[in-house]
Write an enzyme that holds these catalytic residues in place. Structure first.
Site, PDB file in Angstrom:
ATOM      1  N   TYR A   1      -0.925  -7.154  -6.578  1.00 39.64           N
ATOM      2  CA  TYR A   1      -0.674  -5.710  -6.710  1.00 39.64           C
ATOM      3  C   TYR A   1       0.027  -5.401  -8.027  1.00 39.64           C
ATOM      4  O   TYR A   1      -0.209  -4.367  -8.642  1.00 39.64           O
ATOM      5  CB  TYR A   1       0.170  -5.195  -5.527  1.00 39.64           C
ATOM      6  CG  TYR A   1      -0.684  -4.601  -4.430  1.00 39.64           C
ATOM      7  CD1 TYR A   1      -1.587  -5.388  -3.727  1.00 39.64           C
ATOM      8  CD2 TYR A   1      -0.612  -3.245  -4.104  1.00 39.64           C
ATOM      9  CE1 TYR A   1      -2.393  -4.850  -2.730  1.00 39.64           C
ATOM     10  CE2 TYR A   1      -1.412  -2.697  -3.118  1.00 39.64           C
ATOM     11  CZ  TYR A   1      -2.297  -3.500  -2.430  1.00 39.64           C
ATOM     12  OH  TYR A   1      -3.092  -2.956  -1.449  1.00 39.64           O
TER      13      TYR A   1
ATOM     14  N   THR B   1      21.007 -18.385   4.684  1.00 48.23           N
ATOM     15  CA  THR B   1      22.062 -17.380   4.567  1.00 48.23           C
ATOM     16  C   THR B   1      22.729 -17.221   5.933  1.00 48.23           C
ATOM     17  O   THR B   1      22.067 -17.386   6.959  1.00 48.23           O
ATOM     18  CB  THR B   1      21.450 -16.036   4.113  1.00 48.23           C
ATOM     19  OG1 THR B   1      20.756 -16.269   2.884  1.00 48.23           O
ATOM     20  CG2 THR B   1      22.510 -14.973   3.889  1.00 48.23           C
TER      21      THR B   1
ATOM     22  N   ARG C   1      19.042 -20.777  15.048  1.00 47.44           N
ATOM     23  CA  ARG C   1      19.349 -21.485  13.796  1.00 47.44           C
ATOM     24  C   ARG C   1      20.614 -22.317  13.953  1.00 47.44           C
ATOM     25  O   ARG C   1      21.382 -22.150  14.902  1.00 47.44           O
ATOM     26  CB  ARG C   1      19.485 -20.481  12.656  1.00 47.44           C
ATOM     27  CG  ARG C   1      18.106 -20.051  12.184  1.00 47.44           C
ATOM     28  CD  ARG C   1      18.169 -19.221  10.957  1.00 47.44           C
ATOM     29  NE  ARG C   1      18.284 -17.823  11.294  1.00 47.44           N
ATOM     30  CZ  ARG C   1      17.947 -16.834  10.466  1.00 47.44           C
ATOM     31  NH1 ARG C   1      17.473 -17.102   9.276  1.00 47.44           N
ATOM     32  NH2 ARG C   1      18.082 -15.583  10.829  1.00 47.44           N
TER      33      ARG C   1
ATOM     34  N   LYS D   1       4.457 -16.251   3.916  1.00 47.58           N
ATOM     35  CA  LYS D   1       5.289 -15.833   2.785  1.00 47.58           C
ATOM     36  C   LYS D   1       4.637 -16.208   1.459  1.00 47.58           C
ATOM     37  O   LYS D   1       4.767 -15.484   0.468  1.00 47.58           O
ATOM     38  CB  LYS D   1       6.681 -16.461   2.889  1.00 47.58           C
ATOM     39  CG  LYS D   1       7.535 -15.880   4.021  1.00 47.58           C
ATOM     40  CD  LYS D   1       7.945 -14.433   3.745  1.00 47.58           C
ATOM     41  CE  LYS D   1       8.993 -13.947   4.732  1.00 47.58           C
ATOM     42  NZ  LYS D   1       9.355 -12.535   4.523  1.00 47.58           N
TER      43      LYS D   1
ATOM     44  N   TYR E   1       5.065 -19.369   9.063  1.00 52.68           N
ATOM     45  CA  TYR E   1       6.034 -18.620   8.256  1.00 52.68           C
ATOM     46  C   TYR E   1       5.817 -18.918   6.774  1.00 52.68           C
ATOM     47  O   TYR E   1       5.679 -18.013   5.949  1.00 52.68           O
ATOM     48  CB  TYR E   1       7.441 -19.017   8.685  1.00 52.68           C
ATOM     49  CG  TYR E   1       8.565 -18.285   7.982  1.00 52.68           C
ATOM     50  CD1 TYR E   1       8.729 -16.911   8.116  1.00 52.68           C
ATOM     51  CD2 TYR E   1       9.501 -18.980   7.210  1.00 52.68           C
ATOM     52  CE1 TYR E   1       9.775 -16.247   7.497  1.00 52.68           C
ATOM     53  CE2 TYR E   1      10.555 -18.325   6.594  1.00 52.68           C
ATOM     54  CZ  TYR E   1      10.694 -16.956   6.738  1.00 52.68           C
ATOM     55  OH  TYR E   1      11.738 -16.301   6.118  1.00 52.68           O
TER      56      TYR E   1
ATOM     57  N   GLY F   1       0.838  -1.211   0.000  1.00 48.26           N
ATOM     58  CA  GLY F   1       0.000   0.000   0.000  1.00 48.26           C
ATOM     59  C   GLY F   1       0.868   1.254   0.000  1.00 48.26           C
ATOM     60  O   GLY F   1       0.580   2.223  -0.717  1.00 48.26           O
TER      61      GLY F   1
END
Ligand code: UDP
Length: 312
Positions: free
Chosen positions: A159, A175, A186, A149, A145, A102
């Protein structure tokens, strides 16, 4: 040119802010600091091109002035974090993405979504290319999660198609690098913290599950190239060097003189058995591929973790 980076005080968000500033952008970072930390951007605070605002982007986002690019990087991203914060994780992927889109639409700005290899769930094909639709358990613990996503990608494409917002989507694979939180749960931070504390290393399952670890500077390079490209469909960015968790532990332990033993713990529910990016598309359209190997990346990351550990 002015960019808004949501999650700008996070691990990836802060590295992205650094890169944008070095490329001459003005950057406004938005962060509610649930997983991000001030110290990640402390070195930028005196820079007139950088600003940070404490904001929860799952609520309305108010940014005065012109904006040329909105980059939505806000979200818990470690399984331990999103298990602790399931509803904020769903909200930032869904409501936060809607608000960030938005903002981009209102400012006539481009939009960039940080999506994830978790969209592929526990994949039935390997390596995973962008055409694979995934194998996700929507109601399992990781669903908060993964589905947020996936919704974020759907919203971004809507959009793009309906409101004609100029959008990009990156699917980020595992990563690592400086500024990961030592306690984020992690694999790499856990193993390093355990090794530095002389505690046994907790390997979940039999350790034969695989991951592919990308050093953060490679990832940010791929993201910057995608940002500057005209590609609207999701693009994988990650390192295709796939290794088992047991091999990964062994690579980390080489950096320690008195390596602690390994203990095996139960594998968390829905933990993907394999994960490896097919990066042919990034190679083709962005002329990108990772340059930092695991030995070099681990060396650089351990310097950071050891310094953080000493300060604790
Ligand atoms: N893992 C592990 N020990 C730990 C933390 C993680 O064996 O202390 C495993 C985890 O089960 C998964 C892999 O390491 O198979 C990578 O986990 P991480 O939390 O880094 O992220 P994921 O790739 O699952 O999103």
């Amino acid at each position: 040119m002015r960019a808004v980076v949501t999650g700008g005080a996070g691990f990836l968000g802060s590295h992205l802010c650094d890169r944008l500033i070095s490329e001459g952008w003005d950057v406004l970072a938005l962060d509610n600091l649930v997983t991000g930390v001030d110290s990640n951007v402390a070195h930028l605070l005196e820079n007139p091109k950088f600003g940070i605002q404490r904001a929860d982007v799952s609520k309305y986002i108010d940014v005065p002035g012109t904006v040329d690019y909105v980059l939505h990087f806000a979200s818990p991203a470690s399984p331990v974090d999103y298990l602790k914060m399931p509803i904020p994780t769903l909200k930032v992927g869904a409501l936060g993405t809607h608000n960030a889109l938005g903002l981009a639409r209102a400012k006539n700005a481009k939009f960039f979504l940080a999506s994830t290899s978790e969209c592929y769930g526990d994949p039935e094909v390997s390596p995973q290319n962008e055409d694979y639709w995934g194998h996700v358990n929507p109601i399992g613990p990781r669903g908060v999660y993964d589905e947020a996503k996936r919704f974020a990608e759907a919203m971004t494409m809507a959009y793009h198609r309906y409101h004609k917002v100029d959008t990009r989507i990156v699917r980020i694979f595992n990563t690592y690098g400086p500024r990961m939180r030592l306690n984020d749960g992690r694999a790499l931070p856990n193993f390093v913290f355990q090794a530095l504390s002389g505690m046994p290393l907790t390997v979940y399952g039999d350790g034969k599950q695989t991951r592919s670890f990308c050093y953060v500077s490679d990832l940010i390079e791929g993201i910057y190239r995608l940002m500057m490209s005209d590609e609207h469909l999701p693009t994988n960015i990650g390192n295709p060097q796939e290794i088992t968790l047991l091999d990964f532990v062994e690579r980390i332990l080489r950096h320690f003189d008195n390596p602690p033993p390994i203990v095996f713990k139960p594998l968390p529910q829905d933990d993907p058995k394999r994960r490896c990016p097919d990066i042919s598309k990034a190679r083709r359209i962005l002329k990108w591929e990772p340059r930092v190997g695991l030995a070099e990346g681990l060396q650089l990351t351990l310097v950071h973790f050891k310094a953080v550990f000493r300060k604790k």
